[in-house]
Design a protein around this motif. Structure first.
Motif, PDB file in Angstrom:
ATOM      1  N   THR A  23       0.816  -1.208   0.000  1.00  0.00           N
ATOM      2  CA  THR A  23       0.000   0.000   0.000  1.00  0.00           C
ATOM      3  C   THR A  23       0.848   1.255   0.000  1.00  0.00           C
ATOM      4  N   ASP A  24       2.118   1.170   0.445  1.00  0.00           N
ATOM      5  CA  ASP A  24       2.990   2.332   0.420  1.00  0.00           C
ATOM      6  C   ASP A  24       3.476   2.629  -0.989  1.00  0.00           C
ATOM      7  N   THR A  25       3.458   1.637  -1.878  1.00  0.00           N
ATOM      8  CA  THR A  25       3.958   1.842  -3.234  1.00  0.00           C
ATOM      9  C   THR A  25       2.848   2.251  -4.190  1.00  0.00           C
ATOM     10  N   TRP A  26       1.594   2.166  -3.770  1.00  0.00           N
ATOM     11  CA  TRP A  26       0.483   2.490  -4.639  1.00  0.00           C
ATOM     12  C   TRP A  26       0.155   3.973  -4.559  1.00  0.00           C
ATOM     13  N   GLN A  27      -0.345   4.483  -5.652  1.00  0.00           N
ATOM     14  CA  GLN A  27      -0.937   5.812  -5.688  1.00  0.00           C
ATOM     15  C   GLN A  27      -2.361   5.641  -6.175  1.00  0.00           C
ATOM     16  N   PHE A  28      -3.264   6.389  -5.580  1.00  0.00           N
ATOM     17  CA  PHE A  28      -4.674   6.233  -5.939  1.00  0.00           C
ATOM     18  C   PHE A  28      -4.856   6.430  -7.436  1.00  0.00           C
ATOM     19  N   GLY A  29      -5.539   5.489  -8.086  1.00  0.00           N
ATOM     20  CA  GLY A  29      -5.761   5.571  -9.521  1.00  0.00           C
ATOM     21  C   GLY A  29      -4.552   5.216 -10.360  1.00  0.00           C
ATOM     22  N   GLN A  30      -3.535   4.646  -9.738  1.00  0.00           N
ATOM     23  CA  GLN A  30      -2.299   4.325 -10.441  1.00  0.00           C
ATOM     24  C   GLN A  30      -2.298   2.862 -10.878  1.00  0.00           C
ATOM     25  N   ASP A  31      -1.588   2.585 -11.968  1.00  0.00           N
ATOM     26  CA  ASP A  31      -1.327   1.201 -12.344  1.00  0.00           C
ATOM     27  C   ASP A  31      -0.510   0.538 -11.238  1.00  0.00           C
ATOM     28  N   MET A  32      -0.965  -0.622 -10.771  1.00  0.00           N
ATOM     29  CA  MET A  32      -0.314  -1.278  -9.637  1.00  0.00           C
ATOM     30  C   MET A  32       0.696  -2.335 -10.051  1.00  0.00           C
ATOM     31  N   THR A  33       0.881  -2.544 -11.355  1.00  0.00           N
ATOM     32  CA  THR A  33       1.765  -3.614 -11.810  1.00  0.00           C
ATOM     33  C   THR A  33       3.241  -3.249 -11.689  1.00  0.00           C
ATOM     34  N   GLY A  34       3.524  -1.962 -11.502  1.00  0.00           N
ATOM     35  CA  GLY A  34       4.906  -1.503 -11.451  1.00  0.00           C
ATOM     36  C   GLY A  34       5.375  -0.902 -12.757  1.00  0.00           C
ATOM     37  N   PHE A  35       4.492  -0.899 -13.765  1.00  0.00           N
ATOM     38  CA  PHE A  35       4.880  -0.360 -15.071  1.00  0.00           C
ATOM     39  C   PHE A  35       4.689   1.161 -15.140  1.00  0.00           C
ATOM     40  N   GLY A  36       3.532   1.626 -14.742  1.00  0.00           N
ATOM     41  CA  GLY A  36       3.207   3.051 -14.860  1.00  0.00           C
ATOM     42  C   GLY A  36       3.853   3.886 -13.775  1.00  0.00           C
ATOM     43  N   PRO A  37       4.140   5.158 -14.071  1.00  0.00           N
ATOM     44  CA  PRO A  37       4.760   6.055 -13.082  1.00  0.00           C
ATOM     45  C   PRO A  37       3.718   6.691 -12.170  1.00  0.00           C
ATOM     46  N   ARG A  38       4.197   7.392 -11.165  1.00  0.00           N
ATOM     47  CA  ARG A  38       3.325   8.189 -10.317  1.00  0.00           C
ATOM     48  C   ARG A  38       3.059   9.521 -11.017  1.00  0.00           C
ATOM     49  N   MET A  39       1.813   9.956 -10.958  1.00  0.00           N
ATOM     50  CA  MET A  39       1.404  11.185 -11.632  1.00  0.00           C
ATOM     51  C   MET A  39       1.109  12.275 -10.603  1.00  0.00           C
ATOM     52  N   SER A  40       1.337  13.508 -11.021  1.00  0.00           N
ATOM     53  CA  SER A  40       1.044  14.628 -10.121  1.00  0.00           C
ATOM     54  C   SER A  40      -0.456  14.901 -10.111  1.00  0.00           C
ATOM     55  N   GLN A  41      -0.894  15.630  -9.096  1.00  0.00           N
ATOM     56  CA  GLN A  41      -2.303  15.943  -8.923  1.00  0.00           C
ATOM     57  C   GLN A  41      -2.488  17.457  -8.864  1.00  0.00           C
ATOM     58  N   LYS A  42      -3.707  17.896  -9.101  1.00  0.00           N
ATOM     59  CA  LYS A  42      -4.014  19.316  -9.003  1.00  0.00           C
ATOM     60  C   LYS A  42      -5.491  19.481  -8.665  1.00  0.00           C
ATOM     61  N   VAL A  43      -5.835  20.634  -8.151  1.00  0.00           N
ATOM     62  CA  VAL A  43      -7.229  20.946  -7.834  1.00  0.00           C
ATOM     63  C   VAL A  43      -7.895  21.519  -9.085  1.00  0.00           C
ATOM     64  N   THR A  44      -9.021  20.928  -9.457  1.00  0.00           N
ATOM     65  CA  THR A  44      -9.739  21.337 -10.661  1.00  0.00           C
ATOM     66  C   THR A  44     -11.185  21.667 -10.297  1.00  0.00           C
ATOM     67  N   THR A  45     -11.689  22.771 -10.818  1.00  0.00           N
ATOM     68  CA  THR A  45     -13.080  23.165 -10.594  1.00  0.00           C
ATOM     69  C   THR A  45     -13.931  22.686 -11.758  1.00  0.00           C
ATOM     70  N   PHE A  46     -14.994  21.957 -11.451  1.00  0.00           N
ATOM     71  CA  PHE A  46     -15.903  21.503 -12.492  1.00  0.00           C
ATOM     72  C   PHE A  46     -16.759  22.686 -12.970  1.00  0.00           C
ATOM     73  N   VAL A  47     -16.862  22.845 -14.292  1.00  0.00           N
ATOM     74  CA  VAL A  47     -17.671  23.931 -14.874  1.00  0.00           C
ATOM     75  C   VAL A  47     -18.547  23.355 -15.986  1.00  0.00           C
ATOM     76  N   ARG A  48     -19.587  24.033 -16.274  1.00  0.00           N
ATOM     77  CA  ARG A  48     -20.535  23.581 -17.304  1.00  0.00           C
ATOM     78  C   ARG A  48     -19.906  23.734 -18.689  1.00  0.00           C
ATOM     79  N   ASP A  49     -20.029  22.669 -19.509  1.00  0.00           N
ATOM     80  CA  ASP A  49     -19.521  22.699 -20.875  1.00  0.00           C
ATOM     81  C   ASP A  49     -20.310  21.676 -21.683  1.00  0.00           C
ATOM     82  N   GLU A  50     -21.289  22.142 -22.447  1.00  0.00           N
ATOM     83  CA  GLU A  50     -22.163  21.252 -23.204  1.00  0.00           C
ATOM     84  C   GLU A  50     -21.656  20.995 -24.617  1.00  0.00           C
ATOM     85  N   SER A  51     -20.408  21.392 -24.897  1.00  0.00           N
ATOM     86  CA  SER A  51     -19.893  21.188 -26.251  1.00  0.00           C
ATOM     87  C   SER A  51     -19.632  19.718 -26.553  1.00  0.00           C
TER      88      SER A  51
END
Length: 268
Positions: A89-117
């Motif tokens: 559990t110390d090596t996992w990142q939430f939403g990360q590939d757990m096989t050891g292949f994928g890297p750790r990704m950075s996170q950011k705060v995002t505001t949801f806004v309306r976009d009907e396109s």
């Protein structure tokens, strides 16, 4: 006068006063005290049982300290052998590939806004090139399909996708986007009379179940407030103006393109 001097001529007179006499007495007493003190110092000391124990304890203190240190080290080594070298559990990142292949990704705060396109109110507009290109642009080049070399280095790999010359896996985020696109496509086609894929039924049944599990897996706990865009203003929440902790999608796209199995970019 002369007769008086002759009278006392044979008498011996002591010139010392009382203070000198007192000093002689004190010196005598101090001499006696020093003598007794010297006797006490030279007297052999009698060791009690407690004294012998304390002396023995002091003499063997280094042995006791060394023994305690060795015991502590032995306990630490034992705990390290019992405990896994690295907790999974110390090596996992939430939403990360757990096989050891994928890297750790950075996170950011995002505001949801309306976009009907991406899902126009006039559902016939979904099939325009403008809307379809917006969906395609969401996809990284390679559409999330990754070429994984040296599979023996990784663990818990799913069954590879069958490609003739490469070991290939896809990515959950791009799969989810594809499923959401297919749902919007089917709904827009059914409500606008536009042609939809022949496999829409089983595809929708698959996507409904897949997206359900994806939503439950991510379990986004961001707080959301009162709706401002519903036509009936029913007092619910539309989710806009709510801040979420998100993966940096630009970084995700760049990484997926760096390990892509081929160069297509189409969400279908």
């Amino acid at each position: 006068m002369d007769s008086q001097k002759l009278k006392y001529q044979g008498v011996h007179v002591d010139d010392r006063d009382d203070s000198s006499s007192s000093t002689d007495v004190e010196e005598s007493l101090m001499g006696d005290e020093k003598q007794w003190h010297d006797v006490e110092l030279n007297r052999p000391t009698r060791q009690t049982k407690r004294g012998k124990f304390v002396a023995a304890l002091k003499s063997s203190r280094w042995m006791i300290d060394t023994s305690l240190l060795l015991i502590i080290l032995a306990l630490l080594v034992r705990d390290q052998w019992r405990k896994p070298a690295v907790e999974e559990t110390d090596t996992w990142q939430f939403g990360q590939d757990m096989t050891g292949f994928g890297p750790r990704m950075s996170q950011k705060v995002t505001t949801f806004v309306r976009d009907e396109s991406y899902g126009p109110n006039n559902t016939a507009d979904f099939f325009t090139n403008e809307t379809l290109n917006r969906w395609n642009d969401l996809m990284p080049i390679g559409m999330g399909f990754q070429w994984v070399n040296d599979t023996h280095k990784y663990h818990d790999l799913p069954t590879p996708i069958e490609w003739p010359d490469k070991t290939v896996f896809t990515t959950s985020a791009t799969h989810q986007l594809h499923c959401l696109f297919a749902i919007v496509q089917t709904y827009s086609g059914l409500t606008s009379g536009h042609e939809i894929p022949d496999d829409h039924h089983w595809h929708m049944i698959h996507c409904f179940d897949y997206m359900r599990q994806a939503i439950m897996c991510s379990a986004d706990m961001a707080l959301e407030g009162l709706e401002t865009t519903f036509p009936d203003h029913n007092g619910g929440s539309d989710g806009w103006d709510s801040k979420h902790v998100c993966r940096d999608w630009n970084q995700v796209k760049s990484y997926l393109e760096s390990v892509r199995a081929y160069d297509d970019q189409q969400i279908y």
